[in-house]
Design an enzyme around this catalytic site. Structure first.
Site, short mmCIF file in Angstrom:
data_model
loop_
_atom_site.label_atom_id
_atom_site.label_comp_id
_atom_site.label_asym_id
_atom_site.label_seq_id
_atom_site.Cartn_x
_atom_site.Cartn_y
_atom_site.Cartn_z
N GLU A 1 31.22 52.66 36.68
CA GLU A 1 31.28 51.84 35.46
C GLU A 1 32.37 52.30 34.49
O GLU A 1 32.13 53.14 33.63
CB GLU A 1 29.92 51.85 34.74
N LYS B 1 31.05 48.31 38.20
CA LYS B 1 30.42 47.71 37.01
C LYS B 1 31.44 47.68 35.87
O LYS B 1 31.52 48.63 35.09
CB LYS B 1 29.18 48.52 36.63
#
Ligand code: 13P
Length: 340
Positions: free
Chosen positions: A177, A219
């Protein structure tokens, strides 16, 4: 490393019509969200709140996985069942946030780096024992005057890749992420440029650390104008700029991209995901969600720290899941919100 197993988990996490709930807020973050609603943050209120989410009827229809915080993966429900078992019973895969949060990047004002690599191998072994199948690590990139710097992008991309390698070694699917923050008055083009740079460097480091792309998920933020920007981006513009950025940075071997909501309103987060899935056909990766705020805002407000509101809160949660489930196939329509 059992790559087949990693690939099977990654594919399950991005199965059609389903997405991920990020319920991995640190004590500080959930404390702030609770405080805004006048709810005390204690071990019991955090358990009751998350138990409310996890025991919502039928969540397995639109939820493939939940990212947990360290406290929750060790916690039992009020009925004495492990919280992870509530998820397993609902057909939802438990995952775990393994970074130890973002701190100020030294000698680089306004920028952050994420800590948590020390002792990671041992912590991952413990999480495997506890039934986790995937992990998450969040890196933060800020847009501002003269930032992001190369020092920040490289440090964060390197840490993400080191983390992802550890995770795969332990048999856990890493959710990588790199979040370019929505905070600020930057344009959508500045967000595009920072996101393209960050993603390209992240994948360069993932390659150098021998991470298998088919056994991970990405992500990212959506490409969007800053929250304080005078000119706010439209839904189709966000969808278009986001997908064009990803096409120029994310290899086709990655099975899925699970967006964070990043402070967008819940309806916008759903509309943006829906627009991407309806405007683009035949993309190499699944486009899905891994939202915290955009899934939790309304149920948390409806619950308000009072367990007599559990039914209303679960209804609000189930509704947002259904809307985002529809956005997975581009079949969401704003009219579906009123039908609730
Ligand atoms: P938001 O959807 O609220 O941005 O949170 C996603 C997340 O997991 C942040 O690490």
């Amino acid at each position: 490393m059992d790559l087949r197993k990693l690939e099977a988990t990654a594919e399950e996490l991005v199965a059609p019509g389903k997405g991920i709930l990020a319920a991995d807020e640190s004590h500080g973050t959930i404390g702030k969200r609770f405080e805004g609603l006048g709810i005390d943050s204690t071990e019991t209120t955090r358990r009751d709140y998350r138990q409310m989410l996890f025991s919502t009827n039928g969540i397995g229809e639109h939820l493939s996985g939940v990212i947990l915080f360290d406290e929750t993966i060790r916690q039992e429900s009020s009925g004495g069942e492990l919280m992870t078992n509530l998820l397993k019973d609902a057909g939802v895969i438990p995952g775990i946030k393994v970074d130890k949060s973002a701190i100020d990047l030294p000698l680089s004002p306004g920028e952050k780096t994420t800590q948590g690599l020390d002792g990671l191998r041992e912590r991952l072994e413990e999480y495997v024992e506890m039934g986790a199948h995937f992990t998450k690590w969040r890196a933060v990139i800020t847009i501002g005057d003269g930032i992001p710097t190369r020092a920040c992008v490289e440090a964060n991309a390197h840490a993400l890749a080191r983390y992802a390698a550890h995770s795969q070694e332990a048999g856990l699917v890493p959710i990588v992420e790199p979040e370019v923050l929505i905070d600020g008055d930057h344009s959508i083009q500045q967000c595009y440029d920072a996101s393209l740079w960050t993603l390209n460097r992240t994948f360069a480091h993932l390659y150098e650390q021998n991470v298998e792309l088919s056994g991970m998920l990405l992500k990212p933020n959506m490409v969007i104008s800053g929250k304080e920007a005078a000119e706010q981006s439209g839904v189709e513009e966000v969808a278009n700029m986001t997908v064009e950025c990803l096409l120029r940075s994310v290899p086709a071997a990655v099975p899925g991209i699970v967006f964070l909501s990043g402070g967008q309103s819940d309806l916008r987060a759903t509309a943006h995901l829906n627009a991407m899935n309806s405007m683009y056909d035949g993309l190499p990766w699944e486009l899905s969600f891994s939202y915290a705020r955009a899934l939790q805002e309304r149920p948390m407000e409806a619950w308000g720290g009072d367990n007599s509101n559990v039914d209303a809160a679960q209804k609000a949660f189930a509704h947002r899941l259904k809307m985002n489930g529809a956005a997975r196939s581009g079949s969401y329509d704003k009219g579906m919100e009123d039908a609730a």
